[in-house]
Design a protein around this motif. Structure first.
Motif, short mmCIF file in Angstrom:
data_model
loop_
_atom_site.label_atom_id
_atom_site.label_comp_id
_atom_site.label_asym_id
_atom_site.label_seq_id
_atom_site.Cartn_x
_atom_site.Cartn_y
_atom_site.Cartn_z
N SER A 61 4.43 0.39 2.82
CA SER A 61 4.08 -0.20 4.11
C SER A 61 5.02 0.31 5.21
O SER A 61 6.23 0.26 5.07
CB SER A 61 4.18 -1.73 4.03
N LEU A 117 -3.00 0.59 10.57
CA LEU A 117 -2.05 -0.24 11.31
C LEU A 117 -2.63 -0.55 12.67
O LEU A 117 -3.05 0.35 13.40
CB LEU A 117 -0.72 0.50 11.46
N GLU A 180 -1.33 -4.71 9.15
CA GLU A 180 -1.35 -3.47 8.38
C GLU A 180 -2.01 -3.71 7.03
O GLU A 180 -1.73 -4.71 6.35
CB GLU A 180 0.07 -2.94 8.15
N SER A 182 -2.10 -1.69 3.58
CA SER A 182 -1.41 -0.59 2.91
C SER A 182 -1.58 -0.75 1.41
O SER A 182 -1.05 -1.70 0.81
CB SER A 182 0.08 -0.60 3.30
#
Length: 217
Positions: A61, A117, A180, A182
């Motif tokens: 991340s 993101l 985000e 990830s």
């Protein structure tokens, strides 16, 4: 010796500093007790102390990598609406000037997704430059005024930023929120004037669940 205005201010500050320290100590103590009671009610893990290792499993991340050099505190781990989650607080100084608190909350998803993101424009630029995604759809004009989307996978960016997702994000009253995806984690970072309290964590968890519902499957 005649007292100047600067001497008077200095004396007042010397008197007030211990009271300020004591006030902050009591405030932190009250927050830790509230966290402990809240976590116990759900049978969750809670650690009020600083921990520099808890986030090392999330180096994929961008948001987590930013805070890996900083110890997090107020860590909570548990399950919310069927998803395992981790929440934590970060205390840092931005550009060695103003002091800020970050509240981070993430849930573990049932599958992996491409990295994306989303962050508001005209705020801190903490995470450097990533390959950007430019959305030319007419319905995204308003969204693009307020948010920047970074994603190397154009198809996934289109699917993620659906009209319903954009409408939801535009409706949020937060002054700052970064999102985000990830791999198999969905993460929210918010900026606060002080550390998150349990109600802040629950609010972020509910937002994560809603975001997951709006995400592609």
């Amino acid at each position: 010796m005649e007292l100047t205005i600067f001497n008077i201010i200095f004396i007042i500050m010397i008197i007030l500093i211990p009271f300020a320290i004591y006030y902050q100590f009591q405030k932190d103590k009250k927050r830790r007790k509230a966290y402990q009671t809240w976590a116990q009610s759900y049978n969750w893990y809670y650690n009020p102390k600083r921990d520099g290792k808890i986030c090392r499993n999330y180096k994929h991340s961008n948001l987590i990598r930013f805070i890996l050099s900083i110890s997090v505190f107020g860590v909570v781990k548990g399950t919310w609406d069927g998803y395992s989650f981790l929440s934590f607080n970060v205390h840092f100084k931005y550009q060695n000037k103003s002091t800020h608190y970050i509240g981070g909350v993430l849930i573990h998803l049932e599958q992996s997704f491409p990295k994306i993101l989303i962050r508001p424009k005209n705020r801190f630029d903490l995470f450097g430059n990533i390959v950007g995604f430019k959305d030319n759809r007419p319905e995204s004009v308003e969204f693009s005024k307020y948010f920047t989307v970074s994603c190397k996978n154009k198809d996934f960016a289109y699917d993620f930023c659906s009209p319903r997702m954009m409408e939801y994000l535009l409706s949020k009253p937060h002054s700052y929120m970064e999102i985000e995806v990830s791999e198999n984690t969905l993460i929210i970072f918010n900026y606060y004037q002080s550390a998150m309290n349990p109600s802040d964590v629950e609010e972020n968890l509910n937002q994560l669940i809603q975001l997951r519902k709006l995400m592609p499957n």
